[in-house]
Design a protein around this motif. Structure first.
Motif, PDB file in Angstrom:
ATOM      1  N   ASN A   8      -2.851  -5.634  -1.763  1.00 13.12           N
ATOM      2  CA  ASN A   8      -3.348  -3.733  -1.985  1.00 13.12           C
ATOM      3  C   ASN A   8      -3.436  -3.852  -3.803  1.00 13.12           C
ATOM      4  O   ASN A   8      -2.275  -4.060  -4.084  1.00 13.12           O
ATOM      5  N   PHE A  38      -4.953  -1.833  -6.699  1.00  7.74           N
ATOM      6  CA  PHE A  38      -5.342  -0.902  -7.812  1.00  7.74           C
ATOM      7  C   PHE A  38      -5.393  -0.447  -8.980  1.00  7.74           C
ATOM      8  O   PHE A  38      -4.799  -1.301  -9.928  1.00  7.74           O
ATOM      9  N   LYS A  44       0.676   6.770  -8.050  1.00  8.64           N
ATOM     10  CA  LYS A  44      -0.669   6.105  -6.970  1.00  8.64           C
ATOM     11  C   LYS A  44       0.250   4.587  -6.222  1.00  8.64           C
ATOM     12  O   LYS A  44       0.055   4.488  -5.014  1.00  8.64           O
ATOM     13  N   GLN A 101       2.006   6.581  -3.449  1.00  5.81           N
ATOM     14  CA  GLN A 101       1.668   6.447  -2.382  1.00  5.81           C
ATOM     15  C   GLN A 101       0.879   4.953  -1.394  1.00  5.81           C
ATOM     16  O   GLN A 101       1.111   4.983  -0.350  1.00  5.81           O
ATOM     17  N   GLN A 102       0.811   3.827  -2.520  1.00  2.28           N
ATOM     18  CA  GLN A 102       0.785   2.946  -1.453  1.00  2.28           C
ATOM     19  C   GLN A 102       2.088   1.903  -1.067  1.00  2.28           C
ATOM     20  O   GLN A 102       1.686   1.986  -0.092  1.00  2.28           O
ATOM     21  N   ARG A 121       2.490   3.508   2.339  1.00  2.32           N
ATOM     22  CA  ARG A 121       1.380   3.127   2.921  1.00  2.32           C
ATOM     23  C   ARG A 121       2.017   1.864   4.054  1.00  2.32           C
ATOM     24  O   ARG A 121       1.319   2.071   5.041  1.00  2.32           O
TER      25      ARG A 121
END
Length: 193
Positions: free
Chosen positions: A121, A123, A183, A186-187, A190
């Motif tokens: 994942n 970002f 960020k 949030q990841q 999830r």
């Protein structure tokens, strides 16, 4: 509200004390496990792509050695006019970098990779940092006293030069420190959703 306290064990693949402190402030349990990784990258990548590429490269070093843990890797770069400023190689190099940043706006890009259950994942986050015009004496004194050789762009925002020389930031402060916690949170949420 989801609780990230239910996360599997996190392995932080970073020796950065700043990233470690930010994770502690997020109140998550983690263990530091380090591996040597070649941080070279292809020349045709944008700064954002470079940061993510290196973060993923760091995560891949753990692919065969982890079970149900989460591996967290990151790479922070400083760029001005799309020129990437890495970690300075000497005091003279650090002074040169800070002279380049003085009185100008530059971007700080942090790429993050979360490896979990063989999934990468990835970002990034970007912040703009506005430095006032620094004197040569200020720059040389900072480099001599703080020895910022482990920091991209030759400075730490949380150190003296950041406290006295940065006029404003557009974007995430924690991104400039080395880990965009907003960020990242949030990841991680999830992952447990």
């Amino acid at each position: 509200m989801k609780s990230i306290h239910k996360l599997p064990k996190i392995i932080l693949a970073s020796k950065s004390p700043r990233r470690q402190e930010l994770l502690r402030l997020l109140d998550v349990d983690f263990e530091i496990v380090l591996k040597e990784v070649d941080e070279s990258y292809p020349d045709d990548l944008s700064p954002e792509e470079v940061a993510v590429y290196i973060a993923e490269k760091k995560a891949k070093a753990y692919d065969d050695t982890i079970g149900n843990e989460i591996v967290l890797t990151a790479d922070t770069i400083v760029c001005i006019d799309d020129k990437i400023l890495g970690k300075p190689e000497s005091a003279e190099h650090a002074v040169e970098m800070l002279q380049m940043l003085s009185g100008r706006v530059h971007r700080v890009v942090t790429g993050v990779c979360i490896l979990y259950k063989s999934q990468y994942n990835k970002f990034f986050d970007v912040s703009e940092v506005f430095f006032r015009k620094l004197t040569d004496e200020e720059i040389k004194t900072y480099v001599k006293l703080y020895k910022p050789f482990d920091k991209a762009g030759a400075y730490g925002i949380q150190e003296w030069i950041g406290l006295t020389g940065i006029e404003k930031i557009s974007g995430s402060y924690t991104n400039v420190v080395g880990l965009p916690t907003e960020k990242l949170y949030q990841q991680l949420v999830r992952l447990i959703s």
